[in-house]
Structure formats: C-alpha cells, structure tokens
Design a protein around this motif. Sequence first.
Motif, PDB file in Angstrom:
ATOM      1  N   PHE A 108     -22.286 -14.030  78.817  1.00  0.00           N
ATOM      2  CA  PHE A 108     -21.001 -13.931  78.135  1.00  0.00           C
ATOM      3  C   PHE A 108     -19.830 -14.334  79.028  1.00  0.00           C
ATOM      4  CE2 PHE A 108     -23.775 -10.953  75.838  1.00  0.00           C
ATOM      5  CZ  PHE A 108     -23.690 -11.525  74.579  1.00  0.00           C
ATOM      6  N   SER A 109     -20.093 -15.186  80.010  1.00  0.00           N
ATOM      7  CA  SER A 109     -19.041 -15.564  80.964  1.00  0.00           C
ATOM      8  C   SER A 109     -17.841 -16.224  80.286  1.00  0.00           C
ATOM      9  CB  SER A 109     -19.597 -16.475  82.056  1.00  0.00           C
ATOM     10  OG  SER A 109     -20.066 -17.685  81.496  1.00  0.00           O
ATOM     11  N   SER A 110     -18.066 -16.943  79.203  1.00  0.00           N
ATOM     12  CA  SER A 110     -16.932 -17.574  78.517  1.00  0.00           C
ATOM     13  C   SER A 110     -16.102 -16.561  77.740  1.00  0.00           C
ATOM     14  CB  SER A 110     -17.427 -18.673  77.574  1.00  0.00           C
ATOM     15  OG  SER A 110     -18.229 -18.125  76.553  1.00  0.00           O
ATOM     16  N   ALA A 111     -16.655 -15.393  77.461  1.00  0.00           N
ATOM     17  CA  ALA A 111     -15.929 -14.365  76.715  1.00  0.00           C
ATOM     18  C   ALA A 111     -15.289 -13.314  77.625  1.00  0.00           C
ATOM     19  CB  ALA A 111     -16.875 -13.667  75.735  1.00  0.00           C
ATOM     20  N   ILE A 112     -15.811 -13.162  78.837  1.00  0.00           N
ATOM     21  CA  ILE A 112     -15.304 -12.122  79.736  1.00  0.00           C
ATOM     22  C   ILE A 112     -14.066 -12.641  80.451  1.00  0.00           C
ATOM     23  CG2 ILE A 112     -15.806 -10.669  81.736  1.00  0.00           C
ATOM     24  CD1 ILE A 112     -18.786 -10.823  80.894  1.00  0.00           C
ATOM     25  N   VAL A 113     -12.931 -12.016  80.166  1.00  0.00           N
ATOM     26  CA  VAL A 113     -11.661 -12.420  80.757  1.00  0.00           C
ATOM     27  C   VAL A 113     -11.428 -11.689  82.073  1.00  0.00           C
ATOM     28  CG1 VAL A 113      -9.164 -12.455  80.392  1.00  0.00           C
ATOM     29  CG2 VAL A 113     -10.708 -12.925  78.489  1.00  0.00           C
ATOM     30  N   GLY A 114     -11.861 -10.438  82.171  1.00  0.00           N
ATOM     31  CA  GLY A 114     -11.672  -9.649  83.382  1.00  0.00           C
ATOM     32  C   GLY A 114     -12.342  -8.299  83.240  1.00  0.00           C
ATOM     33  N   GLY A 115     -12.192  -7.485  84.282  1.00  0.00           N
ATOM     34  CA  GLY A 115     -12.759  -6.147  84.259  1.00  0.00           C
ATOM     35  C   GLY A 115     -13.084  -5.690  85.662  1.00  0.00           C
ATOM     36  N   ASP A 116     -13.432  -4.422  85.779  1.00  0.00           N
ATOM     37  CA  ASP A 116     -13.770  -3.853  87.077  1.00  0.00           C
ATOM     38  C   ASP A 116     -14.287  -2.441  86.869  1.00  0.00           C
ATOM     39  OD1 ASP A 116     -14.056  -3.564  89.825  1.00  0.00           O
ATOM     40  OD2 ASP A 116     -11.994  -4.106  90.275  1.00  0.00           O
ATOM     41  N   GLY A 117     -14.936  -1.925  87.887  1.00  0.00           N
ATOM     42  CA  GLY A 117     -15.318  -0.519  87.900  1.00  0.00           C
ATOM     43  C   GLY A 117     -14.135   0.304  88.381  1.00  0.00           C
ATOM     44  N   LEU A 118     -14.182   1.576  88.129  1.00  0.00           N
ATOM     45  CA  LEU A 118     -13.117   2.477  88.554  1.00  0.00           C
ATOM     46  C   LEU A 118     -13.662   3.499  89.537  1.00  0.00           C
ATOM     47  CD1 LEU A 118     -11.519   3.100  85.052  1.00  0.00           C
ATOM     48  CD2 LEU A 118     -10.707   1.556  86.833  1.00  0.00           C
ATOM     49  N   LYS A 119     -12.891   3.823  90.547  1.00  0.00           N
ATOM     50  CA  LYS A 119     -13.268   4.874  91.486  1.00  0.00           C
ATOM     51  C   LYS A 119     -13.176   6.217  90.766  1.00  0.00           C
ATOM     52  CE  LYS A 119     -12.068   2.353  95.616  1.00  0.00           C
ATOM     53  NZ  LYS A 119     -11.433   2.396  96.924  1.00  0.00           N
ATOM     54  N   PRO A 120     -13.946   7.215  91.195  1.00  0.00           N
ATOM     55  CA  PRO A 120     -13.990   8.477  90.460  1.00  0.00           C
ATOM     56  C   PRO A 120     -12.716   9.326  90.554  1.00  0.00           C
ATOM     57  CG  PRO A 120     -15.404   8.580  92.387  1.00  0.00           C
ATOM     58  CD  PRO A 120     -14.920   7.172  92.279  1.00  0.00           C
ATOM     59  N   SER A 121     -11.883   9.083  91.553  1.00  0.00           N
ATOM     60  CA  SER A 121     -10.670   9.897  91.675  1.00  0.00           C
ATOM     61  C   SER A 121      -9.508   9.205  90.990  1.00  0.00           C
ATOM     62  CB  SER A 121     -10.341  10.130  93.149  1.00  0.00           C
ATOM     63  OG  SER A 121     -10.098   8.887  93.776  1.00  0.00           O
ATOM     64  N   GLY A 122      -8.441   9.935  90.745  1.00  0.00           N
ATOM     65  CA  GLY A 122      -7.265   9.365  90.109  1.00  0.00           C
ATOM     66  C   GLY A 122      -6.131  10.366  90.099  1.00  0.00           C
TER      67      GLY A 122
END
Length: 108
Positions: free
Chosen positions: A37-51
């Motif tokens: 799905f590389s043509s559909a994925i614009v961006g993204g990332d994992g999130l660290k558990p703290s915030g």
Amino acid sequence: MAKFLFIYRQSTESRAHPSPEEMQALQAAWYTWMQKFSSAIVGGDGLKPSGRLVKAGIVTDGPYVEAKEVIASFSIIQADNYDAAVAIARECPGDCNMIEIRELGGYA
C-alpha cells in the motif's frame, strides 16, 4: 482523493511479549503491508508510551490510568472513500483488532 487517519489502539492489559522469531515475522508482515500500500500511505509513525495531557491549563503525565486502551501508532492513508480505507485496514498485519478510521478535514 481523500485522506484518512488510521489510529491503531492497543489494550492496556499486560500480555506475553513475542519471541524474537515472532517479532521478526511481524516486522516482515508490516513491511509487506507497507510495500503493498505504499502508494496509499502518506505518513505515520509509532508513538512512545509516555505523553502529557493539558486540561484546563494543568499539565499531567501519561499514560493515563483510566484508559482501557492506548494509541500505539498512526498512519495517514490516501483512498477514494471509506470503503477503500477499510479494505486497506482489513489487511493490516498482526494484532490490529482495533483501528479507528477518520477522514481528514482537509483544512491544512
């Protein structure tokens, strides 16, 4: 073409950690999904558990005890409509049993 936010949620309940072999297989499955799905994925990332949470001017640390699940990561997907976005989400590898899909407003 519309853009959709995929919010990947995980339970806060403790569970067994995958073995190195299982982790490697999961990473390979994610890589395959991302390539497909590389043509559909614009961006993204994992999130660290703290915030941090800012509420009425007061800052508190997270994660938040009252939560039953946490947002683990996100993706921004480009698709023709909700049905197309859901089809992409259904092929998500691993323990993706809870993906919230929201269409972006297009304000930015």
